[in-house]
Design an enzyme around this catalytic site. Structure first.
Site, PDB file in Angstrom:
ATOM      1  N   CYS A   1       0.840  -1.196   0.000  1.00 41.38           N
ATOM      2  CA  CYS A   1       0.000   0.000   0.000  1.00 41.38           C
ATOM      3  C   CYS A   1       0.875   1.245   0.000  1.00 41.38           C
ATOM      4  O   CYS A   1       1.879   1.307   0.720  1.00 41.38           O
ATOM      5  CB  CYS A   1      -0.902  -0.006   1.230  1.00 41.38           C
ATOM      6  SG  CYS A   1      -2.040   1.382   1.340  1.00 41.38           S
TER       7      CYS A   1
ATOM      8  N   HIS B   1      -9.377  -3.781  -1.604  1.00 43.41           N
ATOM      9  CA  HIS B   1      -8.318  -3.003  -0.957  1.00 43.41           C
ATOM     10  C   HIS B   1      -8.639  -1.512  -0.978  1.00 43.41           C
ATOM     11  O   HIS B   1      -8.571  -0.834   0.056  1.00 43.41           O
ATOM     12  CB  HIS B   1      -6.989  -3.277  -1.672  1.00 43.41           C
ATOM     13  CG  HIS B   1      -5.828  -2.520  -1.108  1.00 43.41           C
ATOM     14  ND1 HIS B   1      -4.824  -3.128  -0.391  1.00 43.41           N
ATOM     15  CD2 HIS B   1      -5.486  -1.202  -1.164  1.00 43.41           C
ATOM     16  CE1 HIS B   1      -3.930  -2.230  -0.026  1.00 43.41           C
ATOM     17  NE2 HIS B   1      -4.312  -1.042  -0.487  1.00 43.41           N
ATOM     18  N   GLU B   2      -8.984  -0.990  -2.166  1.00 37.37           N
ATOM     19  CA  GLU B   2      -9.207   0.449  -2.297  1.00 37.37           C
ATOM     20  C   GLU B   2     -10.485   0.895  -1.590  1.00 37.37           C
ATOM     21  O   GLU B   2     -10.521   1.966  -0.966  1.00 37.37           O
ATOM     22  CB  GLU B   2      -9.254   0.854  -3.771  1.00 37.37           C
ATOM     23  CG  GLU B   2      -7.974   0.572  -4.551  1.00 37.37           C
ATOM     24  CD  GLU B   2      -6.751   1.287  -3.994  1.00 37.37           C
ATOM     25  OE1 GLU B   2      -6.902   2.219  -3.174  1.00 37.37           O
ATOM     26  OE2 GLU B   2      -5.624   0.906  -4.362  1.00 37.37           O
TER      27      GLU B   2
ATOM     28  N   HIS C   1     -10.215   1.507   2.022  1.00 39.72           N
ATOM     29  CA  HIS C   1      -9.742   2.855   2.374  1.00 39.72           C
ATOM     30  C   HIS C   1     -10.914   3.811   2.579  1.00 39.72           C
ATOM     31  O   HIS C   1     -10.862   4.696   3.448  1.00 39.72           O
ATOM     32  CB  HIS C   1      -8.827   3.403   1.279  1.00 39.72           C
ATOM     33  CG  HIS C   1      -7.419   2.918   1.352  1.00 39.72           C
ATOM     34  ND1 HIS C   1      -6.587   3.185   2.415  1.00 39.72           N
ATOM     35  CD2 HIS C   1      -6.673   2.195   0.471  1.00 39.72           C
ATOM     36  CE1 HIS C   1      -5.399   2.640   2.199  1.00 39.72           C
ATOM     37  NE2 HIS C   1      -5.424   2.028   1.032  1.00 39.72           N
TER      38      HIS C   1
END
Length: 209
Positions: free
Chosen positions: A101, A149-150, A153
């Site tokens: 990351c 993953h994104e 965030h």
């Protein structure tokens, strides 16, 4: 504009649930997106980033086009821009993946992710400043993990909080190269295959024969 890391003074934005973006987009939002598009094109070695990673708590992500459109034969420095994205699993199958990351430099981790997912979002067309609603399924390792993953965030979550195993990036790549040179693994091995293997070696001490 710069990447916010877990060591940055404004790191709190990484742990905050991002705000929904107003649709249709306002002039101010379009200006922010254009600034982020230019920033995205200024550096290499990225799969993408979520807007909280540049200090703005809004539900927008920018990713490499070929990861959004897996039929693309060539890469481009123009990002795919997704507004208010969400995902859901379309099967129960999970695998261990190896992730890094931009906000956690120098580290890689082994994380369990869904293999088959459906992505829903507004796709922003920077040339016309228009939006179109999209819904796509992903069954490829890298793309299916990328959305998880994104979008994590956007929920104020970082992969290290989910990682079963966390390693220094240099140590990981050095160890991986040793395994390749010794014939224990293949250089082109998929991350979904490499993830559980690295975990077994480091945690359980099980060296592949």
């Amino acid at each position: 504009m710069k990447i916010v890391t877990t060591d940055s003074e404004n790191k709190a934005v990484l742990y905050k649930v991002a705000s929904e973006v107003e649709i249709p987009l306002t002039k101010t939002t379009k200006e922010k997106i254009e600034a982020m598009r230019i920033f995205y094109k200024s550096f290499q070695g990225k799969a993408g980033f979520a807007v909280p990673q540049v200090g703005l708590s809004e539900r927008i992500i920018l990713v490499e086009q070929h990861l959004f459109d897996t039929t693309m034969a060539e890469e481009t420095d123009e990002p795919t821009i997704l507004v208010n994205p969400s995902w859901r699993p379309i099967s129960d199958k999970k695998e261990w993946d190896i992730e890094g990351c931009l906000s956690v430099p120098g580290k890689v981790g082994v994380v369990e992710r869904y293999v088959h997912v459906e992505l829903t979002a507004w796709l922003y067309h920077s040339d016309t400043e228009a939006l179109s609603k999209i819904k796509r399924e992903y069954h490829r390792e890298y793309s299916s993990v990328l959305w998880q993953h994104e979008i994590d965030h956007l929920e104020g979550k970082i992969y290290v909080d989910k990682a079963k195993l966390l390693l220094n990036e240099k140590d990981f790549y050095s160890f991986r190269q040793q395994l390749i040179e010794s014939g224990k693994i293949q250089s082109g091995m998929a991350l979904f295959d490499l993830g559980p293997l690295i975990y077994d070696i480091v945690v359980k001490g099980e060296i592949p024969s």
